[in-house]
Write a protein that holds these residues in place. Structure first.
Motif, mmCIF file in Angstrom:
data_model
loop_
_atom_site.group_PDB
_atom_site.id
_atom_site.type_symbol
_atom_site.label_atom_id
_atom_site.label_comp_id
_atom_site.label_asym_id
_atom_site.label_seq_id
_atom_site.Cartn_x
_atom_site.Cartn_y
_atom_site.Cartn_z
ATOM 1 N N LEU A 1 -27.788 54.059 114.515
ATOM 2 C CA LEU A 1 -26.535 53.919 115.249
ATOM 3 C C LEU A 1 -25.361 54.476 114.471
ATOM 4 O O LEU A 1 -24.297 54.708 115.024
ATOM 5 N N LYS B 1 -27.285 48.886 111.212
ATOM 6 C CA LYS B 1 -26.952 49.929 112.182
ATOM 7 C C LYS B 1 -27.467 51.285 111.729
ATOM 8 O O LYS B 1 -27.966 52.074 112.520
ATOM 9 N N ALA C 1 -36.180 55.007 119.878
ATOM 10 C CA ALA C 1 -36.202 53.753 120.642
ATOM 11 C C ALA C 1 -37.620 53.325 121.011
ATOM 12 O O ALA C 1 -37.851 52.176 121.349
ATOM 13 N N LEU D 1 -38.601 51.741 117.352
ATOM 14 C CA LEU D 1 -37.756 50.795 116.655
ATOM 15 C C LEU D 1 -36.824 50.130 117.665
ATOM 16 O O LEU D 1 -36.119 50.806 118.394
ATOM 17 N N GLY D 2 -36.892 48.808 117.746
ATOM 18 C CA GLY D 2 -36.028 48.083 118.663
ATOM 19 C C GLY D 2 -34.882 47.444 117.915
ATOM 20 O O GLY D 2 -35.023 47.074 116.753
ATOM 21 N N LEU D 3 -33.744 47.336 118.572
ATOM 22 C CA LEU D 3 -32.580 46.774 117.904
ATOM 23 C C LEU D 3 -31.906 45.758 118.806
ATOM 24 O O LEU D 3 -31.708 46.002 119.984
ATOM 25 N N THR E 1 -33.013 60.321 120.324
ATOM 26 C CA THR E 1 -32.702 58.890 120.467
ATOM 27 C C THR E 1 -33.849 58.131 121.123
ATOM 28 O O THR E 1 -34.211 57.032 120.712
ATOM 29 N N LYS E 2 -34.416 58.734 122.144
ATOM 30 C CA LYS E 2 -35.453 58.050 122.915
ATOM 31 C C LYS E 2 -36.707 57.838 122.064
ATOM 32 O O LYS E 2 -37.368 56.808 122.146
ATOM 33 N N PRO F 1 -28.357 44.050 118.766
ATOM 34 C CA PRO F 1 -27.081 43.960 118.074
ATOM 35 C C PRO F 1 -26.556 42.533 118.061
ATOM 36 O O PRO F 1 -27.089 41.661 118.750
ATOM 37 N N TYR G 1 -16.782 53.601 107.518
ATOM 38 C CA TYR G 1 -16.018 53.948 108.704
ATOM 39 C C TYR G 1 -14.752 54.640 108.253
ATOM 40 O O TYR G 1 -14.092 54.192 107.322
#
Lengths: 298, 368
Positions: A75, A70, A99, A102-104, A95-96, A106, A36
């Motif tokens: 992400l 992430k 998705a 792969l499921g996330l 992104t779709k 958090p 970051y």
């Protein structure tokens, strides 16, 4: 069940673990560096997530576990290197599309005030829906199956606010399940739960893996539970992999020392026959441990 | 909960295991035709119908009363195209545009408020609290005072002012992402700074412009023309459907950014487009009628309470905003009749106590 269990070939893969697993990996991190703003959290890390297995990522606080997860879920954009999903660079995929594969879940998802369990689980269908396909029969089937798999069916019309922590975690997992992805990434799903509920959630994860053949990557705090439930553990420290492989092969006092800076004894878990890490600590050390050198420990 | 995990379904549900005819208790009504399916929140539809009907009734009443009263029957006849000589001018030129602008602006503010309150996860996040409508006002006042602009020019100024202030607030609140409470606090501060700038503009202006600007700044529907009606309804026609389309993403973002991204929402793009639509709605509302206080702020929570929904109720908030504004304008015209107050004073009377209550509650619960 939609997902074919392919355990046999993975048993095989695990038996000759000392060679790197053959390309049976849909999700691969290739020398990713993550961070970051100014500071780097994960440095040039390589990782292959074995298909059809449970992979546990372990390590001390702030070692980059969540950051790595992430990045695996797209992400976080790596500063260098790349994450590859099904042979494609994940950053290049819509992104779709990601998705749908792969499921996330958090670490701290937020439940809108007053939402019911079934409405929350239904949101897991988002990547499969379109403007005028808002609630198809397959959506309904998937939500039903997710509620059944997590035994949250009888909570369906309750609001999420009124559930206990353990129930709520199961509902969140149900939402991720409704997404119908073969890959499931869970960030510390057992944190803040008492021991019974931790086992509860891990049993659920285990069933999802065994009965539905889902590939699961889970960040865990508890080393012993990771050894019990995971086929494959990845031990991180300061953003680098210290050890990676089947728990029985990689978890020993040396690994625990180098990952957590903790003196321990590793014995056979009488129930699961996986490694059981028993920490020593200065109070019980015979002979007394030398004072911990902080530099070395952390 | 170990027991629930291992427990078998009870007998009642077991007998259904084969067919499972019972519906999942999801919210709303599902309409399916072929591969198309739509999920409609029945209660929201009802709420909108009732609010819409009330707005029409109050609107008609508002058109009929005034210094020159016109019976409701005549109002309706005029609207249906059978005007008498007097009513044509009074209804068609004076009072109808006023009511239409009121309803339209209220709807625009309501939608904008619902969007921002959901994005910021805080009822204090509405554009009139966090300085966006103030920014739009500064833009509009600048065009009035400096450029002596037409209605169209004022709209452009308001939109630019709104966008710039939104960008400024966002950047000032940025610290590794934007925390809701930082955005609210920075926004409130920015609102004060912008108000000061507006005051400065006014001290430098010609007296005639000052008068025009001050009345407008209170939020007034007095003397609204068909130009204003066009601005606000064009805005609603273009931005309203966009806002409705974006509701899906807004609902997903409500689960947290990471969860939304995991569900396939392009978080950055979704937020940016929602902010754009929200700012444009607020700014065009401001352009048409001035920064009518607190409409954006109260509409969302009222709508959510009425629909009793966990989602941001963009469309019901539009109806609530329209009704609140039309009622407030009627009250503003009649309470001290024949003196007509600006509608903004009336809405402030409703909104200010709610703001105080909310502030004290959030201070107690530590949200702010």
């Amino acid at each position: 069940m939609r997902f074919s269990a392919r355990r046999d070939e993975h048993e095989h893969v695990r038996s000759d673990h000392d060679r790197p697993a053959p390309a049976a990996s849909r999700l691969i991190a290739e020398s990713v560096t993550l961070g970051y703003d100014d500071h780097t959290v994960v440095n040039s890390l390589d990782l292959e997530i074995p298909d059809g297995e449970i992979t546990a990522i372990i390590g001390p606080n702030a070692c980059g576990k969540s950051t790595l997860l992430k990045a695996l879920a797209r992400l976080l954009v790596p500063n260098s290197g790349q994450v590859v999903l099904d042979g494609e660079k994940i950053q290049r995929m819509p992104t779709k599309e990601v998705a749908r594969r792969l499921g996330l879940l958090p670490q701290t998802p937020i439940a809108p005030e007053g939402i019911t369990v079934v409405d929350l689980v239904a949101r897991g269908r988002t990547p499969h829906q379109k403007l005028f396909q808002q609630w198809s029969e397959s959506d309904e089937c998937a939500v039903r199956a997710a509620l059944d798999a997590t035994s949250t069916g009888e909570l369906a019309d309750r609001t999420v606010d009124e559930l206990s922590g353990g129930q709520r975690q199961r509902v969140w997992i149900a939402m991720a399940l409704a997404q119908e992805t073969e890959l499931l990434l869970l960030d510390e799903p057992t944190t803040f739960l008492d021991i019974a509920h931790q086992i509860d959630v891990l049993d659920l994860i285990d069933r999802l893996n065994r009965e539905q053949g889902r590939t699961i990557v889970v960040v865990l705090h508890d080393l012993n539970l990771a050894c019990r439930y995971a086929h494959h553990v990845v031990a991180l420290r300061d953003g680098s992999i210290v050890a990676s492989g089947a728990p029985a092969d990689v978890i020993d006092p040396d690994t625990v020392r180098s990952v957590f800076g903790l003196e321990s004894m590793v014995i056979d878990d009488p129930i699961s026959h996986t490694p059981l890490v028993v920490p020593i600590g200065s109070r019980h050390a015979q002979p007394p441990l030398p004072p911990v050198e902080l530099d070395e420990a952390r | 909960m170990t027991d629930t995990l291992t427990s078998t379904p009870n007998d009642a549900s077991r007998s259904d295991l084969v067919e499972r005819p019972e519906q999942l208790p999801i919210r709303g009504t599902v309409i399916r035709a072929g591969s198309f399916s739509v999920r409609l929140d029945t209660r929201a539809v009802w709420v909108c119908c009732v609010l819409g009907a009330l707005t029409v009734v109050i609107g008609l009443w508002s058109i009929s009363v005034g210094d020159f009263p016109i019976p409701i029957s005549e109002v309706v006849a005029t609207l249906l195209g059978n005007p008498t000589d007097d009513s044509e001018f009074i209804v068609g030129t004076l009072r109808l545009p006023r009511v239409l602008v009121g309803a339209g602006v209220g709807a625009a503010f309501g939608m904008s408020g619902a969007i921002f309150q959901s994005l910021v996860r805080n009822p204090l996040g509405s554009p009139d609290i966090i300085g966006f409508t103030a920014g739009a006002s500064l833009g509009a006042v600048t065009t009035i005072v400096v450029l002596d602009a037409s209605a169209f020019g004022v709209s452009v100024g308001a939109v630019l002012g709104g966008l710039i202030s939104a960008l400024a607030v966002y950047l000032l609140a940025w610290k590794r992402g934007v925390q809701a409470y930082r955005l609210v606090l920075v926004g409130i501060g920015a609102g004060f700074a912008i108000s000061a700038a507006i005051d400065y503009m006014i001290t430098r202006a010609e007296i005639y412009d000052v008068q025009r600007a001050t009345v407008w700044l209170t939020g007034s529907l007095n003397g609204r023309s068909w130009d204003d009606v066009r601005i606000v309804f064009l805005a609603l026609l273009v931005l309203g459907p966009l806002a409705i389309l974006m509701q899906r993403n807004l609902d997903r973002l409500d689960l947290g950014d990471d969860t939304a991204a995991g569900l396939g929402v392009d978080v950055g793009r979704a937020k940016l487009s929602l902010v754009l639509v929200g700012v444009l709605l607020a700014a065009l509302g401001v352009a048409a009628a001035g920064p009518i206080a607190f409409v954006a702020f109260v509409a969302g929570p009222i709508a959510r309470r009425l629909v009793s929904s966990p989602r941001a109720c963009i469309v019901p908030a539009a109806f609530v905003g329209a009704l609140v504004t039309v009622v407030a304008d009627l009250a503003a015209r009649r309470v001290l009749a024949p003196t007509e107050l600006p509608v903004g004073i009336m809405t402030a009377l409703i909104g200010a106590p709610y703001l105080l209550w909310l502030l004290s509650r959030q201070a107690r619960t530590g949200l702010l």
